[in-house]
Design a protein around this motif. Sequence first.
Motif, PDB file in Angstrom:
ATOM      1  N   VAL A 191       0.862  -1.188   0.000  1.00  0.00           N
ATOM      2  CA  VAL A 191       0.000   0.000   0.000  1.00  0.00           C
ATOM      3  C   VAL A 191       0.895   1.234   0.000  1.00  0.00           C
ATOM      4  N   LEU A 192       1.006   1.829  -1.161  1.00  0.00           N
ATOM      5  CA  LEU A 192       1.844   2.999  -1.413  1.00  0.00           C
ATOM      6  C   LEU A 192       0.967   4.038  -2.082  1.00  0.00           C
ATOM      7  N   THR A 193       1.377   5.282  -1.990  1.00  0.00           N
ATOM      8  CA  THR A 193       0.612   6.338  -2.663  1.00  0.00           C
ATOM      9  C   THR A 193       1.519   7.203  -3.516  1.00  0.00           C
ATOM     10  N   PRO A 194       1.208   7.391  -4.802  1.00  0.00           N
ATOM     11  CA  PRO A 194       0.158   6.740  -5.575  1.00  0.00           C
ATOM     12  C   PRO A 194       0.390   5.225  -5.591  1.00  0.00           C
ATOM     13  N   PRO A 195      -0.654   4.468  -5.953  1.00  0.00           N
ATOM     14  CA  PRO A 195      -0.565   3.012  -5.823  1.00  0.00           C
ATOM     15  C   PRO A 195       0.173   2.331  -6.976  1.00  0.00           C
ATOM     16  N   LEU A 196       0.481   1.051  -6.757  1.00  0.00           N
ATOM     17  CA  LEU A 196       1.006   0.241  -7.855  1.00  0.00           C
ATOM     18  C   LEU A 196      -0.069   0.112  -8.925  1.00  0.00           C
ATOM     19  N   ARG A 197       0.372  -0.022 -10.161  1.00  0.00           N
ATOM     20  CA  ARG A 197      -0.544  -0.021 -11.320  1.00  0.00           C
ATOM     21  C   ARG A 197      -0.527  -1.376 -12.030  1.00  0.00           C
ATOM     22  N   PRO A 198      -1.478  -1.593 -12.965  1.00  0.00           N
ATOM     23  CA  PRO A 198      -1.396  -2.786 -13.810  1.00  0.00           C
ATOM     24  C   PRO A 198      -0.039  -2.846 -14.524  1.00  0.00           C
ATOM     25  N   LYS A 199       0.413  -4.075 -14.742  1.00  0.00           N
ATOM     26  CA  LYS A 199       1.781  -4.320 -15.221  1.00  0.00           C
ATOM     27  C   LYS A 199       2.158  -3.540 -16.481  1.00  0.00           C
ATOM     28  N   GLU A 200       1.167  -3.320 -17.365  1.00  0.00           N
ATOM     29  CA  GLU A 200       1.498  -2.698 -18.657  1.00  0.00           C
ATOM     30  C   GLU A 200       2.075  -1.281 -18.523  1.00  0.00           C
ATOM     31  N   HIS A 201       1.881  -0.664 -17.380  1.00  0.00           N
ATOM     32  CA  HIS A 201       2.452   0.679 -17.192  1.00  0.00           C
ATOM     33  C   HIS A 201       3.980   0.632 -17.056  1.00  0.00           C
ATOM     34  N   GLN A 202       4.499  -0.513 -16.602  1.00  0.00           N
ATOM     35  CA  GLN A 202       5.935  -0.584 -16.293  1.00  0.00           C
ATOM     36  C   GLN A 202       6.805  -0.314 -17.527  1.00  0.00           C
ATOM     37  N   ALA A 203       6.463  -0.951 -18.638  1.00  0.00           N
ATOM     38  CA  ALA A 203       7.282  -0.780 -19.852  1.00  0.00           C
ATOM     39  C   ALA A 203       7.292   0.680 -20.287  1.00  0.00           C
ATOM     40  N   LYS A 204       6.159   1.366 -20.085  1.00  0.00           N
ATOM     41  CA  LYS A 204       6.074   2.787 -20.471  1.00  0.00           C
ATOM     42  C   LYS A 204       7.010   3.627 -19.601  1.00  0.00           C
ATOM     43  N   LEU A 205       7.076   3.292 -18.322  1.00  0.00           N
ATOM     44  CA  LEU A 205       7.959   4.054 -17.422  1.00  0.00           C
ATOM     45  C   LEU A 205       9.430   3.818 -17.785  1.00  0.00           C
ATOM     46  N   TRP A 206       9.784   2.562 -18.084  1.00  0.00           N
ATOM     47  CA  TRP A 206      11.173   2.294 -18.516  1.00  0.00           C
ATOM     48  C   TRP A 206      11.500   3.085 -19.780  1.00  0.00           C
ATOM     49  N   GLU A 207      10.565   3.089 -20.730  1.00  0.00           N
ATOM     50  CA  GLU A 207      10.782   3.876 -21.957  1.00  0.00           C
ATOM     51  C   GLU A 207      10.948   5.354 -21.627  1.00  0.00           C
ATOM     52  N   GLY A 208      10.134   5.822 -20.703  1.00  0.00           N
ATOM     53  CA  GLY A 208      10.211   7.228 -20.278  1.00  0.00           C
ATOM     54  C   GLY A 208      11.579   7.566 -19.717  1.00  0.00           C
ATOM     55  N   LEU A 209      12.151   6.640 -18.952  1.00  0.00           N
ATOM     56  CA  LEU A 209      13.497   6.878 -18.398  1.00  0.00           C
ATOM     57  C   LEU A 209      14.536   6.906 -19.505  1.00  0.00           C
ATOM     58  N   LYS A 210      14.401   5.971 -20.428  1.00  0.00           N
ATOM     59  CA  LYS A 210      15.384   5.880 -21.514  1.00  0.00           C
ATOM     60  C   LYS A 210      15.406   7.153 -22.346  1.00  0.00           C
ATOM     61  N   HIS A 211      14.224   7.690 -22.628  1.00  0.00           N
ATOM     62  CA  HIS A 211      14.125   8.832 -23.548  1.00  0.00           C
ATOM     63  C   HIS A 211      14.078  10.182 -22.826  1.00  0.00           C
ATOM     64  N   ASP A 212      14.373  10.184 -21.529  1.00  0.00           N
ATOM     65  CA  ASP A 212      14.450  11.425 -20.748  1.00  0.00           C
ATOM     66  C   ASP A 212      13.101  12.144 -20.593  1.00  0.00           C
ATOM     67  N   HIS A 213      12.000  11.401 -20.762  1.00  0.00           N
ATOM     68  CA  HIS A 213      10.719  11.987 -20.350  1.00  0.00           C
ATOM     69  C   HIS A 213      10.654  11.984 -18.823  1.00  0.00           C
ATOM     70  N   LEU A 214      11.299  10.996 -18.221  1.00  0.00           N
ATOM     71  CA  LEU A 214      11.508  10.952 -16.770  1.00  0.00           C
ATOM     72  C   LEU A 214      13.003  11.131 -16.541  1.00  0.00           C
ATOM     73  N   GLN A 215      13.358  11.920 -15.528  1.00  0.00           N
ATOM     74  CA  GLN A 215      14.773  12.255 -15.338  1.00  0.00           C
ATOM     75  C   GLN A 215      15.426  11.518 -14.173  1.00  0.00           C
ATOM     76  N   VAL A 216      14.631  11.043 -13.225  1.00  0.00           N
ATOM     77  CA  VAL A 216      15.190  10.600 -11.942  1.00  0.00           C
ATOM     78  C   VAL A 216      14.476   9.322 -11.476  1.00  0.00           C
ATOM     79  N   VAL A 217      15.258   8.439 -10.842  1.00  0.00           N
ATOM     80  CA  VAL A 217      14.658   7.361 -10.046  1.00  0.00           C
ATOM     81  C   VAL A 217      15.017   7.603  -8.584  1.00  0.00           C
TER      82      VAL A 217
END
Length: 463
Positions: free
Chosen positions: A286-312
């Motif tokens: 139980v985390l906030t925001p919550p864990l999501r359906p699995k298909e979101h994960q690949a999008k987040l990895w792509e976001g990191l690769k392409h600098d849409h997301l900057q930080v982990v």
Amino acid sequence: MNTLIRNGTVVTARETRAADVRIEGGCITEVGPSLPANPADNAIDATGMYVMPGGIDAHTHLDMPLGDIVSADDFETGTRAAAFGGTTTIVDFAIQERGTNMRDALDTWWKKAEGRATIDYGLHMIVTGLGGSGLEDMDEMVNEGVASFKLFMAYPNSLMVDDATIFKALSQTAKNGALISMHAENGGVIDVLIERALAEGKTAPIYHALTRPPRAEAEAVHRAIAIAEIAGAPVYIVHVTSEDALDQVREARDRGVPVFAETCPQYLLLSIEELERPDFEGAKYVLTPPLRPKEHQAKLWEGLKHDHLQVVSTDHCPFCFADQKTLGKHDFTKIPNGGPGIENRLQLIYHYGVNSGKLSLNRFVEIVSTAPARIFGLYPRKGEIAPGSDADVVIWDPNAAHTISARTHHMRVDYSMFEGFEVRGNARTVLSRGEAIVDGGKFLGKAGRGHYLKRAARGGAWK
Ligand code: URP
Ligand code: ZN
Ligand code: ZN
């Protein structure tokens, strides 16, 4: 003592090269091939190792009060666990409780850290109101090195602020050069969904996730960015979990808006099914925001690769299963939100990012160290291997195999969200300002050696 790290491969956000690293007086003084050794040097052989800037975790909650309880790690246990995993700097959150002032909150958090922190630390300020001298208080915080503020668009009865407050705070940072971090979820809509769920007798942990849908996150991200644009200020979205939210960040960045965003290992590697574990074990997730359906994960990895997301970052906010998470046994809204992770961030992102080919080695260093240093006013003191930078160095063994487990981790919490995950790549030796604080699985640092970091506000120079 002076130190020479020899025979390693230096990895920064920009380059990978065979080079030695000389450390004098806690700082890096020279980086280059085959540096001559002085007889008095402490020589560290890094053959077969990567020599990287220490990890920077820009989102932790140590010794964080929540109602009658407090997060399970304090500044000593939390920073020690961080060091074991190769993190040498954290930025934690001081909280201006409703009706109190930021100065008192800062003093309180300094006291929590003083004498305990084993690595260097900065503080963000969570702002819950701007009444009275609130706007001037923000400037005062910036002078104290608190160069970033977090606002909540969720939790209407405790932390949430309204759009007017968000706009005023952003406008102030447009002037003083600080950065607003946003917890972006639509708190009003979520509260109605929670009321409905409880009225229907839906009290299990899974309803925590089902009452906080991705669209509630996306709506708030969109609103936060729009308000930041009107204020003419940059904004940083914390803990992005979903494709929906990421789309909002990407769309704005494509338009040239100075929006930055982070995600966390749990959103990259865990999914909503975890909340359905039997025997109330779903509460561990139980985390906030919550864990999501699995298909979101690949999008987040792509976001990191392409600098849409900057930080982990980790959003490390640990609560013990046995006596803290169980407070919500009969009502998911009473489960303390948050999970542990400060120790495992580099291991997980290296293994599932670099080893799996999703991220380059340099991008890995960038998202766990250099980018948070830049965004939060610590660069080039932190997040870099170059003359003049603090000698916060991780000697990383790319072949070290490690199984993550609560039985062996150093966090003061009775479970791991990543129990049994087998990773390859781990910190062998960790230096903080030139001092070895972890070596070969042994902790050599001591409580209280960590320094408070005054961070720079950098209005205008956002990259
Ligand atoms: O569940 C979480 N993430 N708790 C920590 C508070 C926050 O919103 O970051
Ligand atoms: Zn948050
Ligand atoms: Zn958080």
